[in-house]
Design an enzyme around this catalytic site. Structure first.
Site, PDB file in Angstrom:
ATOM      1  N   LYS A   1       0.843  -1.195   0.000  1.00  0.00           N
ATOM      2  CA  LYS A   1       0.000   0.000   0.000  1.00  0.00           C
ATOM      3  C   LYS A   1       0.875   1.240   0.000  1.00  0.00           C
ATOM      4  O   LYS A   1       1.875   1.304   0.737  1.00  0.00           O
ATOM      5  CB  LYS A   1      -0.910  -0.028   1.224  1.00  0.00           C
TER       6      LYS A   1
ATOM      7  N   SER B   1     -10.434  -0.753   6.567  1.00  0.00           N
ATOM      8  CA  SER B   1      -9.687  -0.618   5.323  1.00  0.00           C
ATOM      9  C   SER B   1      -8.957  -1.851   4.835  1.00  0.00           C
ATOM     10  O   SER B   1      -8.354  -1.823   3.767  1.00  0.00           O
ATOM     11  CB  SER B   1      -8.683   0.536   5.451  1.00  0.00           C
TER      12      SER B   1
ATOM     13  N   SER C   1      -9.466   1.736   2.655  1.00  0.00           N
ATOM     14  CA  SER C   1      -8.528   2.541   1.887  1.00  0.00           C
ATOM     15  C   SER C   1      -7.454   1.728   1.168  1.00  0.00           C
ATOM     16  O   SER C   1      -6.722   2.256   0.348  1.00  0.00           O
ATOM     17  CB  SER C   1      -7.847   3.553   2.819  1.00  0.00           C
TER      18      SER C   1
END
Length: 455
Positions: free
Chosen positions: A80, A173, A149
């Site tokens: 990420k 997330s 996210s």
């Protein structure tokens, strides 16, 4: 061989890499070919340099044979884009950090490299890992959100771009995008994986989590990443539980699953409720009643108060120098957080700590609690990443949670089943999750290829 290699799970690929029937370079090439075919539709990557991937793989192939015994030898991992990497930019999903190049790796990246992994690239995150979406699409239907996210990490695993990926969760997330994208998502106990070198959003709730297409694969990655670091006060010096070995063991007794439709049942989509009712009927011999602590209904408000106050502190510099470049959603969170008093923040944390202790006591009576991972399947459109409500009660308490791709909605999109256990019960949770996957979906999870579907 290329198509075959790209479809391998991490443990399958590791077996071939160790045996020498697959090279790190050959595996990387197979995955890069798959990315080249479907990335225009999925858009999971914020930074990916094919030449750099091949250089890493070639360096591994040049090592002596005994190096193949490293836990992640030759396995590409997506990160990420809030995880610092010294060899790739980390831009945190905001134009305010465009071109940001860290000088050192995050601790978890150091652990990946030491375990022989190939850093495939940086996956798309929402804006500063909050709510404003990035460019990523859901591989199952690119007209739908992948969640957030950790949008790119979940989508990259679902699309078969990588067998493993790292994300984070401060509310929902990891679990929510895993549910929407039809992959396994694991949020370990709070503090299990060090966050040093990862974007700080809300220090009391930020977790590092992992994505994979099987529970054992997720257990392998979580085990490599777990461990204390002096830079992260949430971690503690303690032995790392043998997550993979425990996961692969059969349960010593039939698992007891707490049945928990949740206090938000009226918010869950009708097709999701129907799917869970069918699941309840199938698992009836294993189900026992489960009740939340009495004060659970206040958790959502307390979590939001603490999270927004801490977001306001974490992103104060971005707000002061470039608020016009922040989304209305993030500006609102920061502005509400700035109005929170220190007293209110500490009182909310005290209530949440008491709730977490009471929740642990309730969870000790079962192997895991079973509940929806999201309110429904991935919403249509790309303006929102969906509601994290079904994750808040567990994130706020720091309990480990897993999303398993076991159900589907009326639209045919994935619907995750969430399992939750008491803090530090990660190993048993993963064992229970693997048992449930093997029982209900013995064929596992195959990667999705939206490019093939469109052709």
């Amino acid at each position: 061989m290329a198509a075959d290699a790209a479809a391998l799970t991490a443990l399958e690929a590791r077996e071939r890499l160790r045996a020498g029937t697959l090279t790190a370079g050959g595996y990387a090439d197979a995955l890069l070919a798959r990315i080249g075919r479907s990335e225009p539709a999925v858009q999971a990557w914020a930074a990916l340099d094919a030449a750099h991937v091949r250089t890493q793989a070639a360096a591994l192939d040049a090592l002596p044979p005994e190096a193949r015994g490293a836990p992640l030898f030759g396995l590409p991992v997506g990160l990420k884009d809030i995880v610092d990497t010294a060899d790739l930019p980390t831009e945190n999903g905001t134009v305010l950090h465009t071109g940001r190049q860290p000088r050192r790796d995050a601790v978890l990246v150091q652990r990946l490299r030491a375990a022989g992994a190939v850093v495939m690239g940086k996956t798309v995150t929402t804006e500063l890992a909050t709510y404003a979406p990035g460019k990523t699409r859901n591989p199952h239907d690119t007209a739908h959100t992948p969640g957030g996210s950790s949008s790119g990490s979940a989508a990259a695993v679902a699309a078969g771009h990588v067998p493993l990926a790292v994300g984070t969760q401060t509310n929902g997330s990891v679990i929510r995008p895993a549910s929407f994208c039809g992959v396994v998502g694991v949020k370990p106990t709070f503090g299990r994986i060090a966050r040093t070198g990862v974007l700080v959003q809300s220090p009391n709730f930020d977790h590092v989590g992992v994505f994979a297409r099987s529970v054992p694969d997720a257990a392998l990655l979580a085990q490599v990443l777990a461990g204390a670091d002096a830079g992260d006060p949430a971690t503690a010096l303690r032995a790392t539980p043998p997550l993979l070995d425990a996961c692969l063991q059969p349960p010593p007794a039939p698992p007891r699953l707490g049945w928990f439709p949740g206090p938000f049942r009226d918010r869950v989509a009708a097709d999701a409720r129907a799917a869970f009712e069918r699941l309840r009927e199938r698992l009836a011999p294993h189900l026992v009643a489960f009740e939340l602590p009495a004060d659970a209904h206040a958790v959502v408000a307390d979590h939001r108060l603490v999270m927004e106050a801490e977001i306001a502190g974490s992103f104060d510099a971005e707000y002061e120098r470039g608020r016009e470049h922040l989304s209305a959603s993030l500006r609102g969170q920061i502005e509400r957080g700035r109005q929170t008093s220190a007293v209110a923040h500490r009182q909310a944390l005290a209530r949440l700590a008491a709730y977490a202790d009471a929740l642990d006591a309730a969870l000790a009576q079962v192997d895991a609690v079973l509940t929806p991972a999201a309110l429904g399947t991935a919403p249509a459109g790309l303006a929102s990443t969906g509601d994290p409500l079904m994750c808040t009660l567990w994130t706020a308490a720091g309990t480990p949670a897993v999303s398993l791709p076991l159900l589907a909605g009326a639209d045919g999109l994935p619907l995750g089943v969430q399992l939750v256990a008491a803090r530090d019960d990660d190993a048993r949770l993963l064992r229970t999750a693997r048992w449930l996957m093997d029982t209900l979906r013995p064929g596992g999870v195959a990667p999705v290829d939206p490019a093939a579907a469109a052709a």
